[in-house]
Design a protein around this motif. Structure first.
Motif, mmCIF file in Angstrom:
data_model
loop_
_atom_site.group_PDB
_atom_site.id
_atom_site.type_symbol
_atom_site.label_atom_id
_atom_site.label_comp_id
_atom_site.label_asym_id
_atom_site.label_seq_id
_atom_site.Cartn_x
_atom_site.Cartn_y
_atom_site.Cartn_z
ATOM 1 N N LEU A 69 28.108 28.443 47.211
ATOM 2 C CA LEU A 69 27.719 28.269 48.603
ATOM 3 C C LEU A 69 27.009 29.299 48.386
ATOM 4 C CD1 LEU A 69 29.476 25.453 49.782
ATOM 5 C CD2 LEU A 69 27.537 25.219 49.333
ATOM 6 N N GLU A 70 27.261 30.748 48.418
ATOM 7 C CA GLU A 70 26.949 31.929 49.302
ATOM 8 C C GLU A 70 25.244 32.378 47.885
ATOM 9 O OE1 GLU A 70 30.173 34.778 49.172
ATOM 10 O OE2 GLU A 70 30.692 34.173 51.155
ATOM 11 N N TRP A 71 26.088 32.645 46.856
ATOM 12 C CA TRP A 71 25.121 32.167 45.857
ATOM 13 C C TRP A 71 23.912 31.535 45.659
ATOM 14 C CZ3 TRP A 71 22.978 28.209 42.530
ATOM 15 C CH2 TRP A 71 22.533 28.785 41.493
ATOM 16 N N TYR A 72 23.510 29.798 46.001
ATOM 17 C CA TYR A 72 22.494 28.786 46.570
ATOM 18 C C TYR A 72 21.654 29.418 47.891
ATOM 19 C CZ TYR A 72 21.299 23.722 46.234
ATOM 20 O OH TYR A 72 20.436 22.446 46.653
ATOM 21 N N SER A 73 22.783 29.528 49.190
ATOM 22 C CA SER A 73 22.275 30.145 50.300
ATOM 23 C C SER A 73 21.733 30.948 50.235
ATOM 24 C CB SER A 73 23.148 29.879 51.360
ATOM 25 O OG SER A 73 24.289 30.729 51.557
ATOM 26 N N GLU B 116 23.763 19.595 55.107
ATOM 27 C CA GLU B 116 23.150 20.958 55.023
ATOM 28 C C GLU B 116 23.042 21.437 53.976
ATOM 29 O OE1 GLU B 116 24.241 21.576 59.494
ATOM 30 O OE2 GLU B 116 24.781 20.277 58.819
ATOM 31 N N LEU B 117 24.295 21.628 53.214
ATOM 32 C CA LEU B 117 24.811 22.421 52.203
ATOM 33 C C LEU B 117 23.901 22.311 50.783
ATOM 34 C CD1 LEU B 117 29.203 22.525 52.040
ATOM 35 C CD2 LEU B 117 26.794 24.053 53.309
ATOM 36 N N THR B 118 23.581 20.874 50.744
ATOM 37 C CA THR B 118 23.120 20.675 49.436
ATOM 38 C C THR B 118 21.073 20.948 49.401
ATOM 39 O OG1 THR B 118 22.731 18.721 50.167
ATOM 40 C CG2 THR B 118 24.325 18.815 48.441
ATOM 41 N N GLN C 66 31.552 28.197 59.394
ATOM 42 C CA GLN C 66 30.445 29.184 58.837
ATOM 43 C C GLN C 66 29.427 28.434 59.216
ATOM 44 O OE1 GLN C 66 30.770 31.312 55.838
ATOM 45 N NE2 GLN C 66 28.486 32.219 55.932
ATOM 46 N N ASP C 67 28.486 29.656 59.659
ATOM 47 C CA ASP C 67 27.088 29.711 61.038
ATOM 48 C C ASP C 67 25.973 29.824 59.581
ATOM 49 O OD1 ASP C 67 24.926 29.498 62.314
ATOM 50 O OD2 ASP C 67 25.555 31.060 63.647
ATOM 51 N N GLY C 68 25.320 28.303 59.796
ATOM 52 C CA GLY C 68 24.473 29.028 58.143
ATOM 53 C C GLY C 68 22.793 29.247 59.063
ATOM 54 N N TYR C 69 22.912 28.893 60.263
ATOM 55 C CA TYR C 69 21.567 29.205 60.537
ATOM 56 C C TYR C 69 21.002 30.331 61.382
ATOM 57 C CZ TYR C 69 20.806 24.185 60.216
ATOM 58 O OH TYR C 69 21.734 22.854 59.960
ATOM 59 N N LEU D 128 23.279 20.190 67.070
ATOM 60 C CA LEU D 128 22.354 20.700 66.124
ATOM 61 C C LEU D 128 21.188 21.928 66.206
ATOM 62 C CD1 LEU D 128 21.482 21.894 63.259
ATOM 63 C CD2 LEU D 128 20.570 19.659 62.437
ATOM 64 N N ILE D 129 20.810 21.156 67.364
ATOM 65 C CA ILE D 129 19.684 21.572 67.745
ATOM 66 C C ILE D 129 20.224 23.271 68.426
ATOM 67 C CG2 ILE D 129 17.668 21.413 69.692
ATOM 68 C CD1 ILE D 129 17.357 18.532 69.118
ATOM 69 N N LYS D 130 21.372 22.848 69.604
ATOM 70 C CA LYS D 130 21.935 23.755 69.825
ATOM 71 C C LYS D 130 22.332 24.845 68.987
ATOM 72 C CE LYS D 130 23.319 21.161 74.120
ATOM 73 N NZ LYS D 130 24.759 20.222 74.421
ATOM 74 N N GLN D 131 22.974 24.661 68.182
ATOM 75 C CA GLN D 131 23.427 26.396 67.060
ATOM 76 C C GLN D 131 22.102 26.286 67.064
ATOM 77 O OE1 GLN D 131 25.846 24.516 63.543
ATOM 78 N NE2 GLN D 131 25.840 26.461 63.221
ATOM 79 N N VAL D 132 21.494 25.710 66.039
ATOM 80 C CA VAL D 132 20.153 26.539 65.425
ATOM 81 C C VAL D 132 19.150 27.547 67.392
ATOM 82 C CG1 VAL D 132 17.549 26.320 65.214
ATOM 83 C CG2 VAL D 132 19.694 24.718 64.134
#
Length: 396
Positions: free
Chosen positions: A184-188, A232-234, A243-246, A283-287
């Motif tokens: 997932l680290e590589w893909y993102s 979100e991962l795909t 993990q915070d992806g945003y 989701l909106i709050k996180q972003v």
């Protein structure tokens, strides 16, 4: 698309799209190149190719008649700048830079056009063209784990599965193992590197033209309540319970001074199917919080054609989010602009137009006095009636 300057710093854009299935294909000559070399297209584990966008795995390789895809994107942006140089900064005040399918910085993990994916399926990883596989193999060899570089997770299910249908995305699944974290680290990371390349080019090309740049991040709210956040991962957003992806995305936008454009601003959690564990509100709050930490302005848009007061109220609410972690109770206004989808005949029906005028005044003035807004809107409805009739006729 029409641009309307508002009395405040907030801008509202009006977009007229025929339907939600907007198709803007790649240029014919690019499609011909993909036909000759199918690995230029994103590919899933079944070998199905996606022609929405060129695979980012070959970003820096001269695969398009001696040029790299990034060079082609840059040439297009330069051509646009030169052709419209007299309008930039005045008539054209913002340019949204496309970085993936539907213009969004993501992988085409949930293709709707051919019926492959249906909401709320988890989608599939798009890493099986030879260029993506070559990068994955090199990343695995670099940590002495060559067996991890043979492909994506073999137990991640199919487009229309749910998280618990798969060993990889289930509650205690492979996503939270050393292998899962590596992949997932590589893909993102590949997606972030692509965004860096494109925005770096755009920043240099449009510097000193007076236009603002923006980029779009997808509002993938389905299965947000699952620990793994599979949808979100795909799509390339490494966002999980742990993990915070945003934040990395927002920081990347911030490095280039680019506005982060986000969707589903009008949605409420209770409107979504409960079994899919959707949460557009969280989701909106996180972003927005990630953008705030990165000092990046946020622009919003609605995901569905909504003309009701409830949806308008939700947009206004999301434009003025207050965070509990702020000891001063400061109101942070994330939306520097809002795109209203979709301008069609329904908008100009009497009740819908009245609601919309109230909404625009509310957004423009930041006024929470509903009664005052209603009174002022009633005056504007009468004044704008000839324009409404003209617009409705044009869209007929």
């Amino acid at each position: 698309m029409l641009h309307s300057r508002m009395p405040s710093i907030r801008h509202i854009l009006f977009a007229h799209l025929v339907s939600s299935m907007c198709s803007i294909p790649l240029p014919r000559w690019v499609v011909e190149e993909i036909d000759c070399n199918p690995d230029l297209a994103y590919t899933d584990k079944h070998g199905r190719r996606n022609y929405e966008y060129i695979s980012l795995g070959c970003d820096t390789l001269p695969v398009l008649k001696g040029r790299t895809p990034v060079q082609v994107y840059a040439d297009y942006m330069r051509s646009f700048r030169d052709a419209f140089k007299d309008l930039l900064g005045d008539t054209i005040v913002e340019i949204q830079v496309g970085m993936g399918p539907a213009g969004e910085l993501r992988y085409p993990s949930y293709p709707e056009s051919n019926g492959t994916w249906r909401f709320p399926g988890i989608g599939e990883f798009q890493c099986y063209d030879k260029y993506m596989l070559s990068s994955l193999k090199a990343a695995a060899y670099s940590i002495c784990k060559p067996e991890w570089g043979l492909g994506g997770p073999c137990d991640a299910g199919c487009y229309n599965n749910w998280p618990e249908d798969t060993d990889f995305f289930r509650r205690e699944g492979g996503w939270n193992t050393p292998y899962g974290k590596f992949f997932l680290e590589w893909y993102s990371g590949m997606l972030l590197a692509h965004g860096e390349r494109i925005l770096s080019c755009a920043e240099g090309i449009f510097r000193s033209t007076g236009v603002k740049l923006s980029g779009k991040v997808a509002g993938i709210h389905w299965h947000y309540g699952a620990r793994s956040h599979p949808s979100e991962l795909t799509a390339g957003y490494y966002n999980t319970r742990f993990q915070d992806g945003y934040l990395p995305l927002a920081q990347m936008f911030g490095r280039h001074g680019v506005i982060l454009n986000f969707t589903c601003i009008e949605m409420k959690d209770y409107e979504q199917p409960a079994e899919a564990r959707c949460s557009p509100e969280n989701l909106i709050k996180q972003v927005v919080l990630a953008a705030r930490k990165a000092s990046v302005p946020v622009a919003g848009e609605n995901a569905l054609p909504r003309f009701d007061e409830e949806a308008h109220r939700q947009v206004v609410k999301n434009s003025r989010l207050t965070y509990e972690d702020d000891p001063h109770g400061t109101v942070y206004e994330p939306m520097c602009a809002f795109t209203f989808l979709r301008m069609n005949q329904n908008l100009f029906q009497a009740d819908n137009w009245r609601h919309f005028v109230q909404f625009v005044r509310h957004m423009a003035e930041g006024n929470t006095n509903v009664g005052e807004i209603h009174h002022k809107a009633s005056e504007l409805i009468h004044v704008t009636q000839p324009l409404v009739q003209e617009a409705a006729a044009a869209l007929a």
